[in-house]
Structures are given as C-alpha cells and as structure tokens.
Scaffold this active site. Sequence first.
Site, PDB file in Angstrom:
ATOM      1  N   HIS A  48       0.876  -1.186   0.000  1.00 31.86           N
ATOM      2  CA  HIS A  48       0.000   0.000   0.000  1.00 31.86           C
ATOM      3  C   HIS A  48       0.909   1.230   0.000  1.00 31.86           C
ATOM      4  O   HIS A  48       1.722   1.397  -0.904  1.00 31.86           O
ATOM      5  CB  HIS A  48      -0.914  -0.107   1.228  1.00 31.86           C
ATOM      6  CG  HIS A  48      -2.067   0.859   1.285  1.00 31.86           C
ATOM      7  ND1 HIS A  48      -2.448   1.655   0.245  1.00 31.86           N
ATOM      8  CD2 HIS A  48      -2.934   1.146   2.307  1.00 31.86           C
ATOM      9  CE1 HIS A  48      -3.500   2.385   0.606  1.00 31.86           C
ATOM     10  NE2 HIS A  48      -3.808   2.107   1.856  1.00 31.86           N
TER      11      HIS A  48
ATOM     12  N   HIS B  99      -2.333  -2.142  -9.603  1.00 30.84           N
ATOM     13  CA  HIS B  99      -3.347  -1.578  -8.705  1.00 30.84           C
ATOM     14  C   HIS B  99      -4.571  -2.465  -8.732  1.00 30.84           C
ATOM     15  O   HIS B  99      -4.892  -3.047  -9.770  1.00 30.84           O
ATOM     16  CB  HIS B  99      -3.722  -0.149  -9.144  1.00 30.84           C
ATOM     17  CG  HIS B  99      -4.412   0.628  -8.083  1.00 30.84           C
ATOM     18  ND1 HIS B  99      -5.767   0.559  -7.889  1.00 30.84           N
ATOM     19  CD2 HIS B  99      -3.914   1.445  -7.124  1.00 30.84           C
ATOM     20  CE1 HIS B  99      -6.086   1.331  -6.862  1.00 30.84           C
ATOM     21  NE2 HIS B  99      -4.990   1.872  -6.373  1.00 30.84           N
TER      22      HIS B  99
ATOM     23  N   ASP C 204       2.447   5.730  -6.266  1.00 28.79           N
ATOM     24  CA  ASP C 204       3.723   5.633  -5.555  1.00 28.79           C
ATOM     25  C   ASP C 204       4.934   5.635  -6.476  1.00 28.79           C
ATOM     26  O   ASP C 204       6.059   5.771  -6.017  1.00 28.79           O
ATOM     27  CB  ASP C 204       3.746   4.348  -4.699  1.00 28.79           C
ATOM     28  CG  ASP C 204       2.849   4.479  -3.479  1.00 28.79           C
ATOM     29  OD1 ASP C 204       2.696   5.606  -2.988  1.00 28.79           O
ATOM     30  OD2 ASP C 204       2.285   3.466  -3.041  1.00 28.79           O
TER      31      ASP C 204
HETATM   32  N1  ACO Z   1       4.796  -6.315 -10.249  1.00 30.66           N
HETATM   33  C1  ACO Z   1       4.721  -7.520 -10.837  1.00 30.66           C
HETATM   34  N2  ACO Z   1       3.562  -8.199 -11.023  1.00 30.66           N
HETATM   35  C2  ACO Z   1       2.450  -7.622 -10.590  1.00 30.66           C
HETATM   36  C3  ACO Z   1       2.458  -6.370  -9.956  1.00 30.66           C
HETATM   37  C4  ACO Z   1       3.691  -5.710  -9.792  1.00 30.66           C
HETATM   38  N3  ACO Z   1       3.782  -4.529  -9.206  1.00 30.66           N
HETATM   39  N4  ACO Z   1       1.187  -6.059  -9.606  1.00 30.66           N
HETATM   40  C5  ACO Z   1       0.430  -7.077 -10.011  1.00 30.66           C
HETATM   41  N5  ACO Z   1       1.184  -8.014 -10.595  1.00 30.66           N
HETATM   42  C6  ACO Z   1       0.718  -9.269 -11.186  1.00 30.66           C
HETATM   43  C7  ACO Z   1       0.637 -10.358 -10.120  1.00 30.66           C
HETATM   44  O1  ACO Z   1       1.825 -11.092 -10.019  1.00 30.66           O
HETATM   45  C8  ACO Z   1      -0.521 -11.180 -10.599  1.00 30.66           C
HETATM   46  O2  ACO Z   1      -0.041 -12.016 -11.622  1.00 30.66           O
HETATM   47  P1  ACO Z   1      -0.586 -13.528 -11.776  1.00 30.66           P
HETATM   48  O3  ACO Z   1      -2.047 -13.375 -12.080  1.00 30.66           O
HETATM   49  O4  ACO Z   1       0.223 -14.079 -12.882  1.00 30.66           O
HETATM   50  O5  ACO Z   1      -0.344 -14.183 -10.452  1.00 30.66           O
HETATM   51  C9  ACO Z   1      -1.446 -10.157 -11.247  1.00 30.66           C
HETATM   52  O6  ACO Z   1      -0.619  -9.073 -11.636  1.00 30.66           O
HETATM   53  C10 ACO Z   1      -2.534  -9.656 -10.292  1.00 30.66           C
HETATM   54  O7  ACO Z   1      -1.916  -9.239  -9.084  1.00 30.66           O
HETATM   55  P2  ACO Z   1      -2.634  -9.268  -7.687  1.00 30.66           P
HETATM   56  O8  ACO Z   1      -1.599  -9.326  -6.605  1.00 30.66           O
HETATM   57  O9  ACO Z   1      -3.698 -10.320  -7.655  1.00 30.66           O
HETATM   58  O10 ACO Z   1      -3.331  -7.869  -7.700  1.00 30.66           O
HETATM   59  P3  ACO Z   1      -3.977  -7.177  -6.436  1.00 30.66           P
HETATM   60  O11 ACO Z   1      -5.089  -6.365  -6.925  1.00 30.66           O
HETATM   61  O12 ACO Z   1      -4.263  -8.158  -5.362  1.00 30.66           O
HETATM   62  O13 ACO Z   1      -2.780  -6.259  -5.895  1.00 30.66           O
HETATM   63  C11 ACO Z   1      -1.277  -4.484  -5.646  1.00 30.66           C
HETATM   64  C12 ACO Z   1      -2.667  -4.915  -6.128  1.00 30.66           C
HETATM   65  C13 ACO Z   1      -1.053  -4.960  -4.206  1.00 30.66           C
HETATM   66  C14 ACO Z   1      -1.191  -2.965  -5.668  1.00 30.66           C
HETATM   67  C15 ACO Z   1      -0.204  -5.101  -6.594  1.00 30.66           C
HETATM   68  O14 ACO Z   1      -0.357  -4.586  -7.881  1.00 30.66           O
HETATM   69  C16 ACO Z   1       1.217  -4.873  -6.082  1.00 30.66           C
HETATM   70  O15 ACO Z   1       1.712  -5.675  -5.288  1.00 30.66           O
HETATM   71  N6  ACO Z   1       1.893  -3.756  -6.532  1.00 30.66           N
HETATM   72  C17 ACO Z   1       3.210  -3.443  -6.035  1.00 30.66           C
HETATM   73  C18 ACO Z   1       3.101  -2.670  -4.722  1.00 30.66           C
HETATM   74  C19 ACO Z   1       2.565  -1.264  -4.930  1.00 30.66           C
HETATM   75  O16 ACO Z   1       3.026  -0.533  -5.790  1.00 30.66           O
HETATM   76  N7  ACO Z   1       1.602  -0.879  -4.082  1.00 30.66           N
HETATM   77  C20 ACO Z   1       1.011   0.454  -4.109  1.00 30.66           C
HETATM   78  C21 ACO Z   1      -0.387   0.410  -4.654  1.00 30.66           C
HETATM   79  S1  ACO Z   1      -1.078   2.036  -4.724  1.00 30.66           S
HETATM   80  C22 ACO Z   1      -1.392   2.374  -3.149  1.00 30.66           C
HETATM   81  O17 ACO Z   1      -1.727   1.552  -2.346  1.00 30.66           O
HETATM   82  C23 ACO Z   1      -1.214   3.720  -2.699  1.00 30.66           C
END
Ligand code: ACO
Length: 395
Positions: free
Chosen positions: A238, A277, A331
């Site tokens: 987050h 996201h 971010d």
């Molecule tokens: N890097 C690599 N792969 C990613 C990323 C990423 N940043 N984000 C999503 N994916 C991929 C996952 O590996 C997954 O792939 P799969 O289906 O092959 O397993 C797919 O995309 C879906 O990802 P989920 O984790 O199910 O997506 P979710 O909606 O649960 O998570 C989150 C969202 C936590 C923001 C995720 O994108 C992430 O971890 N991002 C990196 C951390 C980040 O930047 N957080 C800030 C978000 S904005 C905020 O909160 C202010």
Amino acid sequence: MTNTYSEEIKLIAKPGEIPYAKGLEGIPIGESTKSFVDGLGGRLVYHGHSIEELCEKSSYEEVFYLLLYDRLPKESELKDLGRLMRSYREIPSELYDLIAKQAPRYGVHPMSVMRTAVSALAAYDETTEDDTPSEQCRQSIRIVSKIATIAAAIARARLGKPMLSPRAELSHAGNFYYMLTGSAPDDFYAELMDVLLILHADHECNASTFAAVTVRSTLSDLYSAVVAGICALKGPLHGGANEEVMRMLQAIGSLDNVERFLEDAMSQKLRIHGFGHRVYKIMDPRADILRRQAREVTRRAGTEHWLETAERIEKVMAEKYGQRGIWPNVDFFSGVVMASMGIESPMFTPIFAVGRSAGWTAHALEQWVDNRIFRPRFIYIGPEEEPYTPIRERK
Ligand code: ACO
C-alpha cells in the site's frame, strides 16, 4: 464435508469449495459521496471534481473541506477552516519528547513513530470520546492539522535536527514544508507540496481507509480509526511502496541496467513496486500528474537521472506488461518527486499519511452516520470435530 453445524452449512467447506472474493476484490462495502476511482478510464474524482482540476486550482485546505462537507467552501468558510487548522497545528510538548526519543532509534520506521504519536495525541484531546457530529468534525480538523506537525517532527528528529514549531502565516502545505525542511517554501515548492497532499487526500475504499472505517464501525473513537489507517498504510503493498520504488531506482543505478533488472525481477515473480493496482487497469491519473511535477523538480534539484530511470522502467513495463493491466500507480513517481525535494525516503509514507488523514476521517465520519459494525465471515475449512488429547500424549 459432512457437518453437525446446521446453521453454518454454507460456511463450512473443503478448501476451494465455496467461492469468495479474496481481498474483497470488487465487493462494495457501503455508499459514499467522497471519491470515485474509474479504474478502466484512469480517472479519480473527489465528490465529482477531477483530481487534475483540484491539483491545478485548489488547495489542500479546500480539498479537506470538500471531503468533510461534500461541497466546495465559500470564501469565508475556507478562511474559517484555515484559521481553525492553524490554531490546531501545535502538538503537546510531551509528544515532541516522545518523538525525539523514538524517531532516531536504529531500525524504527517513522510510520511506527507516527502511529504511536497519533495514538498518544488522543490522550490530549478531552473530546476524544465525544461522539457528537460537531465534535467529530473538530477532531478531524485537529488530527489533520497536527499529523503534519507530527510527521515533520519525526523527519527532523531522525536527522538529529531541532524540531520546529508551526508558523501561522503559512498555508497547511507551506507550513508543512517549512517544518520538514527548515525553510519557508517559494511558490513552486509550496504548490508542489499542496499537489502532493491533494493527490494523497483520498482514494475511495483503499486498504487503509477500509481499516479506518472498520475500527470506527465498532464505535471506537476517530483517533483509533486514524491509527488503524496509519498501520495499514505502512505496508509495502500500500503506501509503503513509494519508499520501495526509491530503493529500486538506487539498486538499478543506471539506465543500462533497467531491462535486465526488470526481467530478473519478473522472472522471479517479484513485485515491481509502484506498479499495479487493484482498481486501475491503466495509468493511475495521480502518477501522470506526479510525472509532470517530477520534470520541474528534478531539473531544479539536478536529479533528472532518477526521472530518466523511472521513465525507462515505465516504458519497458508498458511494452512487456501493460497488456496485463500493470501500470504505474501513485507511488511510482511520488518517490522521485519527494527525493528531489530533499526528503529522505523513509519519510515518503508518513507524508502520504499526512495527506490521507483527510480521507480517513471524512470516510469514518460519513460511515458513522448510519453505522453498522463490519462483521464479515470466514469460510471454515478446519476439522469439524477433534478429540482433546492430554498434553503429554500429543505427538
Ligand atoms: N509487479 C509484478 N507483477 C504484478 C504487480 C507488480 N507490481 N502487480 C500485479 N502483478 C501481477 C501479479 O503477479 C498477478 O499475476 P498472476 O495473475 O500471474 O499471479 C497479477 O498481476 C494480479 O496481481 P494481484 O496481486 O492479484 O493484484 P492485487 O489487486 O491483489 O494487488 C497491488 C494490487 C497490491 C497494488 C499489486 O499490484 C502490487 O503488489 N503492486 C506493487 C506494490 C505497490 O506498488 N503498491 C502500491 C499500490 S497504490 C497504493 O496503495 C497507494
């Protein structure tokens, strides 16, 4: 699974038997007038006002009023809110002492200090347990005003610099910048800090706002709700992602390393921080605004290399993973902007919290009006009945 729990028949199952929305994906949990995220259109509005227009024309104080009262203030109302916020900026001396002791300790994250300081703040507000709407609004204004002083004091104490008292003649953003850096901002930096705080002020039902409204739904006080928000925001999935982005830029080092770094990370299924996201499946509009801000601030600070590296990462990610809906989020560029303002990376998330305190309190107050405690269910996949084995007979 056969079961003897007749009432719970739908919630006792084998793993995977009953579908559910992991992470509550796509599940509406209430109605709100505060903000809306259009995840496919890449838009964000606060009570109908686009984030782009608010960043260009508004101020954090005005946005706070909008979130709290669901309309833009008249001139006199904005002045009154500004006056009230200025009068609430100072924090008790015991809090400065607490921050001075905790913030410089090795390994202590500033978000942990902020959590403790906001929790302690509740003890200095004699209205903390007062539930009347007018007092809750005042508590919200106190929290939003004082959390900036807390964040700035933490930043200064970490670096062994004297903590600064707020200056009444400056705007919320201008004063925050002053307390952080020790110098009053020129117009450019005052506006930039305003934009940062406006962009972070609210974002619908994100994890930290959900945490805040869940705590408030038990009829616990507003300070507790904000502490819950801080706790949730701290995590690297987050708000903590902004700090990780800066770590990644430093690890990559030079433009030539971008492609290899990303390939290695993605092949190991590591997360690229600042990307992806739950709701946005294209570019987060806040990232777009921050990228534009980054151009000027990196030029002024001579940190163009961070922006160049970030943009190369963005390009490679778009080519390879854009189709999967993994695009920059807020971010991604905020770290480059804040680092170029001379802010050390562990302070990025506390600054996010300073902005988001408006959204946490506005949502907590809004949901409280027709409150119902949040009490979802788990599907029980454990054993139905187990014999109790005396401790010495257990294997
Ligand atoms: N890097 C690599 N792969 C990613 C990323 C990423 N940043 N984000 C999503 N994916 C991929 C996952 O590996 C997954 O792939 P799969 O289906 O092959 O397993 C797919 O995309 C879906 O990802 P989920 O984790 O199910 O997506 P979710 O909606 O649960 O998570 C989150 C969202 C936590 C923001 C995720 O994108 C992430 O971890 N991002 C990196 C951390 C980040 O930047 N957080 C800030 C978000 S904005 C905020 O909160 C202010």
